[in-house]
Design an enzyme around this catalytic site. Structure first.
Site, PDB file in Angstrom:
ATOM      1  N   ASP A 170     -13.631  19.316 -24.186  1.00  0.00           N
ATOM      2  CA  ASP A 170     -12.839  18.365 -23.483  1.00  0.00           C
ATOM      3  C   ASP A 170     -11.812  17.576 -24.119  1.00  0.00           C
ATOM      4  O   ASP A 170     -10.615  17.615 -24.125  1.00  0.00           O
ATOM      5  CB  ASP A 170     -13.588  17.406 -22.542  1.00  0.00           C
ATOM      6  CG  ASP A 170     -12.837  16.803 -21.441  1.00  0.00           C
ATOM      7  OD1 ASP A 170     -11.946  17.079 -21.040  1.00  0.00           O
ATOM      8  OD2 ASP A 170     -13.394  15.699 -21.170  1.00  0.00           O
ATOM      9  N   HIS A 253      -5.759  20.532 -18.281  1.00  0.00           N
ATOM     10  CA  HIS A 253      -6.644  20.028 -17.069  1.00  0.00           C
ATOM     11  C   HIS A 253      -6.237  20.350 -15.937  1.00  0.00           C
ATOM     12  O   HIS A 253      -7.024  20.454 -14.707  1.00  0.00           O
ATOM     13  CB  HIS A 253      -6.743  18.307 -17.146  1.00  0.00           C
ATOM     14  CG  HIS A 253      -7.858  17.941 -18.182  1.00  0.00           C
ATOM     15  ND1 HIS A 253      -7.289  17.567 -19.409  1.00  0.00           N
ATOM     16  CD2 HIS A 253      -9.047  17.510 -17.887  1.00  0.00           C
ATOM     17  CE1 HIS A 253      -8.679  17.164 -20.115  1.00  0.00           C
ATOM     18  NE2 HIS A 253      -9.680  16.878 -18.924  1.00  0.00           N
ATOM     19  N   HIS A 256      -8.034  23.794 -15.549  1.00  0.00           N
ATOM     20  CA  HIS A 256      -9.414  23.284 -15.445  1.00  0.00           C
ATOM     21  C   HIS A 256      -9.826  23.164 -13.682  1.00  0.00           C
ATOM     22  O   HIS A 256     -10.674  23.650 -13.176  1.00  0.00           O
ATOM     23  CB  HIS A 256     -10.009  21.997 -16.038  1.00  0.00           C
ATOM     24  CG  HIS A 256     -11.053  21.373 -15.120  1.00  0.00           C
ATOM     25  ND1 HIS A 256     -10.996  20.494 -14.191  1.00  0.00           N
ATOM     26  CD2 HIS A 256     -12.441  21.694 -15.585  1.00  0.00           C
ATOM     27  CE1 HIS A 256     -12.318  20.165 -14.040  1.00  0.00           C
ATOM     28  NE2 HIS A 256     -13.185  20.792 -14.737  1.00  0.00           N
ATOM     29  N   HIS A 270     -17.662  20.844 -17.764  1.00  0.00           N
ATOM     30  CA  HIS A 270     -16.271  20.366 -17.528  1.00  0.00           C
ATOM     31  C   HIS A 270     -15.356  20.812 -18.769  1.00  0.00           C
ATOM     32  O   HIS A 270     -14.328  21.454 -18.583  1.00  0.00           O
ATOM     33  CB  HIS A 270     -16.346  18.870 -17.449  1.00  0.00           C
ATOM     34  CG  HIS A 270     -14.892  18.314 -17.270  1.00  0.00           C
ATOM     35  ND1 HIS A 270     -14.040  18.378 -16.291  1.00  0.00           N
ATOM     36  CD2 HIS A 270     -14.132  17.677 -18.320  1.00  0.00           C
ATOM     37  CE1 HIS A 270     -12.787  17.688 -16.837  1.00  0.00           C
ATOM     38  NE2 HIS A 270     -12.969  17.298 -18.015  1.00  0.00           N
TER      39      HIS A 270
END
Length: 358
Positions: A170, A253, A256, A270
């Site tokens: 992340d 992101h 994601h 995540h």
């Protein structure tokens, strides 16, 4: 527009901090606490969690987290708060996001206590809300950062190594997304333009990850703390947390979030999805191959997924990849912070190229 940097009221990191929770509640003036806890964490660390409350006669109520940071879960615990003046989220990222959302809706104080350094979200004034089935729904901007973030590294070192590595995954996105936002002069999650301080923290986060990530992995595999592990916890949580929120999110992101529409990716953490999004963003930006290879090789050494096969996506059709790409380019997502226009077709190409590079 103004430049804005924001951060939690206090960041605490060290061994044994879980056993001082009541002290921190008292410091922010609360008289009763609602503890929102992952079931596994409650079963494993119940004595450490409640010890300070019992010793000081501090009123507390336990609420067990249901598994998804969804509107239904938020409302369920909101109705159970009673007279609590502070909510303490203890566990993983979705537990913490749920606690932050409840504090936002009820205007009470919030303390977050991650039991793994698996994301950079704990320090932020943001909750990521999902559907009950685990698909990304929306970002929930909050009116403040947590009052206190507490990282008990003794507990974090004993968490599954995969969680620590997902936190690295992340955090790897932070610098690259910050650089994109700086080029596009994007408005960040903090509500303003990027500051030099935030960008510096994002860069320091990346440097620390590459320097100490593998050494921290070795410590975590033994369930012990070390200087490298302490550095990685800070880089993944505080440096990356301030860095992403006050520097901005971009393609990594957004991709994601697009990947969450695939049932095939629901088993991934995540950070394991974000890191693939980071490699895709580097492809979109046409960064030098050697730079991409450094990140890919580092991710492989951290056991982070870098290919369709490693993510369980090797049988996903082009139609499903396009669904991911379309979701990644949603109007209210962060793909628009890239310094150039990105179309769904570009995302599909970047995903296929990233897979081949890795």
């Amino acid at each position: 527009m103004s430049k804005v940097i924001c951060s939690p009221g206090c960041y605490v990191q060290g061994k044994g901090e879980m056993q001082r929770l009541a002290d921190y509640c008292s410091k922010i003036g609360a008289k009763a606490a609602y503890l929102l806890i992952d079931q596994f964490i409650y079963d494993t660390y119940k004595e450490q969690i409640i010890s300070s409350f019992e010793a000081e006669g501090f009123a507390y109520t336990i609420g067990i987290f249901g598994g998804e940071c969804s509107e239904n879960e938020i409302q369920r615990h909101k109705m159970a708060l009673g007279q609590a003046g502070v909510i303490i989220g203890i566990g993983g990222g979705k537990t913490l996001d749920t606690a932050k959302a409840i504090a936002f809706y009820t205007s009470i104080s919030i303390i977050v206590v991650p039991t793994a350094a698996s994301t950079d979200a704990p320090c932020s004034r943001l909750s990521v809300v999902y559907t009950d089935s685990g698909t990304f729904d929306h970002y929930l901007p909050l009116n403040k950062n947590p009052d206190i973030v507490i990282m008990d590294t003794e507990i974090i070192a004993k968490a599954p190594v995969r969680f620590l590595m997902a936190g690295i995954g992340d955090a790897l996105a932070t610098y690259y997304e910050a650089a994109a936002c700086e080029q596009s002069n994007a408005v960040t999650m903090a509500g303003g333009h990027i500051t030099k301080a935030a960008f510096t923290l994002a860069k320091l986060s990346l440097e620390t990850l590459l320097e100490d990530g593998i050494k921290a992995k070795l410590a975590a595999e033994q369930g012990v703390t070390s200087k490298a592990l302490e550095n990685i916890v800070e880089a993944s949580t505080y440096l990356s947390g301030i860095g992403f929120e006050s520097s901005g999110l971009a393609a990594a992101h957004a991709i994601h979030n697009g990947l969450t529409v695939l049932e095939e990716t629901h088993h991934l953490l995540h950070g394991e999805k974000v890191v693939f999004g980071t490699i895709c963003q580097m492809v979109l930006e046409n960064r030098p191959m050697e730079e991409i290879r450094v990140i890919v090789d580092f991710c492989k050494r951290c056991n982070l997924p870098t290919t369709f096969k490693a993510m369980g996506m090797d049988q996903v059709s082009d139609e499903k990849l396009m669904a991911v790409a379309v979701a990644s380019c949603a109007e209210d997502d962060t793909m628009g912070n890239m310094p150039f226009v990105v179309e769904p077709e570009d995302i599909v190409a970047a995903m296929k190229i990233a897979d081949q590079i890795a």
